[in-house]
Design a protein around this motif. Structure first.
Motif, PDB file in Angstrom:
ATOM      1  N   LYS A 255       0.836  -1.214   0.000  1.00 48.02           N
ATOM      2  CA  LYS A 255       0.000   0.000   0.000  1.00 48.02           C
ATOM      3  C   LYS A 255       0.864   1.254   0.000  1.00 48.02           C
ATOM      4  O   LYS A 255       0.554   2.234  -0.701  1.00 48.02           O
TER       5      LYS A 255
ATOM      6  N   ASP B  69       0.835   4.511  -2.466  1.00 48.35           N
ATOM      7  CA  ASP B  69       0.529   5.830  -1.908  1.00 48.35           C
ATOM      8  C   ASP B  69       1.578   6.866  -2.272  1.00 48.35           C
ATOM      9  O   ASP B  69       1.261   8.045  -2.452  1.00 48.35           O
TER      10      ASP B  69
ATOM     11  N   GLY C 188       0.640   8.315  -5.482  1.00 48.14           N
ATOM     12  CA  GLY C 188      -0.750   8.753  -5.616  1.00 48.14           C
ATOM     13  C   GLY C 188      -1.658   7.807  -6.365  1.00 48.14           C
ATOM     14  O   GLY C 188      -2.632   8.247  -6.997  1.00 48.14           O
TER      15      GLY C 188
ATOM     16  N   GLU D  27      -4.419   4.764  -6.181  1.00 53.19           N
ATOM     17  CA  GLU D  27      -5.348   4.107  -5.265  1.00 53.19           C
ATOM     18  C   GLU D  27      -5.828   2.793  -5.865  1.00 53.19           C
ATOM     19  O   GLU D  27      -6.112   2.709  -7.056  1.00 53.19           O
ATOM     20  N   ASN D  28      -5.895   1.767  -5.008  1.00 55.14           N
ATOM     21  CA  ASN D  28      -6.446   0.495  -5.460  1.00 55.14           C
ATOM     22  C   ASN D  28      -7.922   0.668  -5.813  1.00 55.14           C
ATOM     23  O   ASN D  28      -8.656   1.358  -5.093  1.00 55.14           O
TER      24      ASN D  28
ATOM     25  N   THR E 170     -11.778   0.089  -5.805  1.00 53.62           N
ATOM     26  CA  THR E 170     -12.689  -0.487  -4.815  1.00 53.62           C
ATOM     27  C   THR E 170     -14.054  -0.729  -5.443  1.00 53.62           C
ATOM     28  O   THR E 170     -14.403  -0.117  -6.459  1.00 53.62           O
TER      29      THR E 170
ATOM     30  N   ASN F 269     -13.638  -1.737   1.830  1.00 49.40           N
ATOM     31  CA  ASN F 269     -12.809  -1.469   3.015  1.00 49.40           C
ATOM     32  C   ASN F 269     -13.446  -1.983   4.299  1.00 49.40           C
ATOM     33  O   ASN F 269     -12.999  -1.627   5.393  1.00 49.40           O
TER      34      ASN F 269
ATOM     35  N   GLY G  89      -8.182  -2.342   0.286  1.00 48.26           N
ATOM     36  CA  GLY G  89      -9.472  -1.831  -0.179  1.00 48.26           C
ATOM     37  C   GLY G  89     -10.353  -2.837  -0.875  1.00 48.26           C
ATOM     38  O   GLY G  89     -10.965  -2.510  -1.893  1.00 48.26           O
TER      39      GLY G  89
END
Length: 461
Positions: free
Chosen positions: A102, A106, A109, A111-112, A114, A176, A371
């Protein structure tokens, strides 16, 4: 003169000894710096490669320092060493490993993706056969008197009767967060899980809607996004545990991992960020065809199947692994794939409470950190396992009795007149009250939700 000469000689010896020790320190420090510089040069050489080649090469750490390798040609020993460095002990190292994954995303920038699963007015009907299906053919050979006798004994020809399995239910499975699905037998749990995973039989009559992030199941292929884990263990007995999971991984493919890694590599190059070599090797290996064994080894480790990885699964004719291990193989077959939404049906059957806790805890770490989305049906979970879940979904006779945060479920039933006794597990209490009259529960449930609206808090992790 001899004294003076002795003093000079001793002085020279001390000076020479000091020079040699200082020289040795400089040599060692230069060696360390040279290794760092050499590794930096190797990373710089990798960054100059085209994206296609850069994703297929990595720096493999070892006792002699890092060396550039072609990931598609990793050997068995190298893959095992990589997994030992990443996750030596599953219960202790898995969370650290997931946080490293993760953290790498991060920093640039990314994001996984979801998935939020919504179902509205979901109603499912089936045709049930009632009566004796063999009687009609037999009646042709009997006289009218025998037929009258059969009718008197209520042995009637079979006929189709419509049966409602789910009664227009609605709800949300949030990302999440882990949701526990509880309900008595024949309450509709399996049908709900199959409906959300897009795997319902075509013989069933379905109304209502199921949507992933606002997209209906007819707009995409849900089997590539979600995974249904059955309560039945169906395996090829002649294959080993490792072969079974590796074959499943090969069949499911890598999903969006390759595209994500390509973008990750591009952003890291632009920001001049050097990733952790072992994390880089793992992520690249999980995107390449032929390296399914890497993610297979990881799933074997967190499910506790590494001790029987090279044992045949077995069947009625071949002696193989135990029933509890087969249940974990069934779970692992889906976890090796790229699915982001998991619908798991009675995955704890045949497992002791500590093993169930370990598996659910590993799932919880993955869901919270990376996520994912999970709806898991368990039969009488232990209090420690029950406390791992964020939300509870209670279903009885095809209707939802409660859906919301785990912390509020006891308060909900207390408002309906059902108080949980002291020293009794909440999960056992919930299973018991499911036998209460459905009409009473539904009326009170509607009353409760008209006065109190829960806001589900996002996970802090």
């Amino acid at each position: 003169m001899e004294v003076v000469g002795g003093i000079m000689a001793a002085s020279l010896r001390r000076t020479g000894s000091a020079w040699r020790s200082a020289s040795n320190r400089d040599v060692f420090s230069r060696s360390s710096r040279d290794e760092d510089d050499e590794e930096a040069l190797k990373w710089a050489a990798l960054e100059k490669l085209p994206t296609y080649d850069r994703i297929r090469k990595g720096i493999l750490s070892g006792s002699q320092g890092g060396r550039e390798v072609n990931i598609a040609e990793l050997g068995l020993t190298e893959r095992n060493m990589l997994m030992e460095r990443l996750v030596r002990i599953a219960d202790e190292d898995n969370e650290k490993f997931l946080k490293k994954l993760k953290n790498r995303l991060d920093r640039v920038g990314i994001e996984n993706p979801t998935i939020e699963v919504r179902f509205e007015n979901l109603e499912i009907h089936a045709d049930a056969f009632v009566g004796n299906r063999g009687v009609p053919n037999i009646l042709n050979f009997f006289t009218n008197k025998i037929e009258a006798l059969l009718n008197a004994l209520h042995i009637l020809p079979s006929r189709k009767v419509p049966l409602t399995i789910l009664h227009g239910i609605s709800g949300i499975i949030k990302p999440n967060r882990m949701t526990l699905l509880l309900g008595p037998p024949s309450s509709g749990k399996t049908t709900l899980l199959l409906a959300l995973a897009g795997k319902l039989s075509k013989e069933l009559k379905i109304s209502g809607s199921v949507a992933y992030n606002g997209h209906g199941l007819d707009e995409f292929v849900p089997q590539r996004t979600s995974a249904y884990i059955s309560q039945h263990d169906l395996h090829i007995g002649e294959m080993t545990v490792r072969e079974t999971l590796a074959f499943s991984a090969k069949c499911q493919g890598v999903g969006t991992r390759y595209e994500m890694l390509s973008e990750l590599s591009r952003r890291e190059k632009a920001a001049n960020i050097k990733p952790d070599p072992d994390i880089d090797m793992y992520m690249k290996a999980t995107t390449l065809e032929g390296q399914e064994i890497v993610i297979t080894n990881y799933i074997l480790k967190i499910l506790g199947l590494d001790i029987c990885a090279d044992t045949m699964v077995g069947d009625q004719m071949i002696r193989g692994i135990s029933g509890g291990q087969k249940k974990r193989v069934t779970t692992g077959e889906m976890l090796v794939g790229p699915a982001r939404a998991l619908f798991m049906d009675e995955i704890s059957t045949g497992l002791d409470s500590s093993t169930t806790f370990s598996i659910v805890n590993s799932l919880r770490q993955s869901i919270h950190i990376l996520g994912g989305t999970a709806l898991i049906a368990l039969l009488q979970p232990a209090p420690e396992t029950y406390d791992l879940f964020d939300d509870i979904l209670l279903i009885s006779e095809g209707q939802i009795v409660y859906q919301g945060p785990r912390e509020n479920v006891v308060e909900f039933f207390e408002s309906m007149g059902f108080r949980c006794p002291e020293r009794k597990g909440v999960a056992d209490f919930l299973q018991e009250i499911m036998i209460a009259p459905m009409q009473h529960l539904r009326f009170k449930s509607e009353q409760y939700y008209n006065t109190i609206k829960f806001k589900q808090p996002r996970s802090k992790e």
